[in-house]
Scaffold this motif. Structure first.
Motif, mmCIF file in Angstrom:
data_model
loop_
_atom_site.group_PDB
_atom_site.id
_atom_site.type_symbol
_atom_site.label_atom_id
_atom_site.label_comp_id
_atom_site.label_asym_id
_atom_site.label_seq_id
_atom_site.Cartn_x
_atom_site.Cartn_y
_atom_site.Cartn_z
ATOM 1 N N TRP A 51 -0.419 6.201 6.556
ATOM 2 C CA TRP A 51 -0.248 6.024 7.998
ATOM 3 C C TRP A 51 -0.205 7.401 8.654
ATOM 4 N N ASN A 82 0.369 2.280 12.644
ATOM 5 C CA ASN A 82 -0.313 1.222 11.906
ATOM 6 C C ASN A 82 -1.727 1.120 12.468
ATOM 7 N N ALA A 104 6.158 -0.145 2.886
ATOM 8 C CA ALA A 104 5.906 -1.457 3.480
ATOM 9 C C ALA A 104 5.614 -2.435 2.348
ATOM 10 N N ILE A 120 10.760 -1.253 13.716
ATOM 11 C CA ILE A 120 9.378 -1.693 13.893
ATOM 12 C C ILE A 120 9.145 -2.065 15.355
ATOM 13 N N PRO A 135 2.140 -3.576 14.879
ATOM 14 C CA PRO A 135 3.486 -3.023 14.778
ATOM 15 C C PRO A 135 3.486 -1.667 14.068
ATOM 16 N N ASP A 136 4.063 -0.684 14.727
ATOM 17 C CA ASP A 136 4.207 0.653 14.169
ATOM 18 C C ASP A 136 5.640 0.807 13.653
ATOM 19 N N VAL A 137 5.946 1.955 13.053
ATOM 20 C CA VAL A 137 7.263 2.186 12.464
ATOM 21 C C VAL A 137 7.834 3.490 13.013
ATOM 22 N N SER A 182 11.147 6.108 12.087
ATOM 23 C CA SER A 182 12.095 6.336 11.000
ATOM 24 C C SER A 182 12.942 7.566 11.299
ATOM 25 N N ASP A 231 5.549 -1.917 18.515
ATOM 26 C CA ASP A 231 4.207 -1.445 18.863
ATOM 27 C C ASP A 231 4.323 -0.219 19.756
#
Length: 122
Positions: free
Chosen positions: A65, A56, A2, A31, A40-42, A44, A33
């Motif tokens: 994280w 997050n 990030a 990205i 905002p979370d991620v 991948s 929530d």
């Protein structure tokens, strides 16, 4: 990774923080929530066949994280996206892999990222 925008994105370096890692190449990030806490979370995907969710905690540039495995596919996962697929107000995850699969992952909403995911594919 990030990267923090300090308000002057074209006048110097950016500060970074590692969100987490896969065991092989990371191919896509999205990205959204995921846990409903307003942060905002991620999500991948990578060549380790994994789709991951990263929480997050409100301090995205101050440490690691928490991670949660959304699911595992049969080949390299090339893409990931976040959206409310079924209109229930909760974000879902979609992924695509090199085995010609597009998979929708339904998220069972839990605050604090204790998420459970159900796989939907044909």
């Amino acid at each position: 990774m990030a990267w923090q925008n300090d308000g002057t994105p074209f006048a110097g370096g950016w500060l970074s923080n590692t969100v987490g890692s896969h065991t092989d190449y990371v191919r896509s990030v999205a990205i959204g929530d995921l846990d409903g806490d307003g942060q905002p979370d991620v999500a991948s995907s990578g060549d380790d066949y994994q789709v991951m969710a990263w929480q997050n905690d409100g301090a995205p540039f101050a440490g690691g994280w928490l991670s949660n495995t959304v699911g595992t596919l049969g080949d390299y996962v090339r893409t990931v996206a976040i959206g409310d697929l079924d209109g229930d107000g909760q974000p879902d995850v979609v992924s695509g892999d090199d085995d010609y699969q597009v998979v929708a992952w339904q998220c069972a909403f839990r605050r604090g990222m204790a998420l459970q995911h159900r796989r939907h594919s044909r």
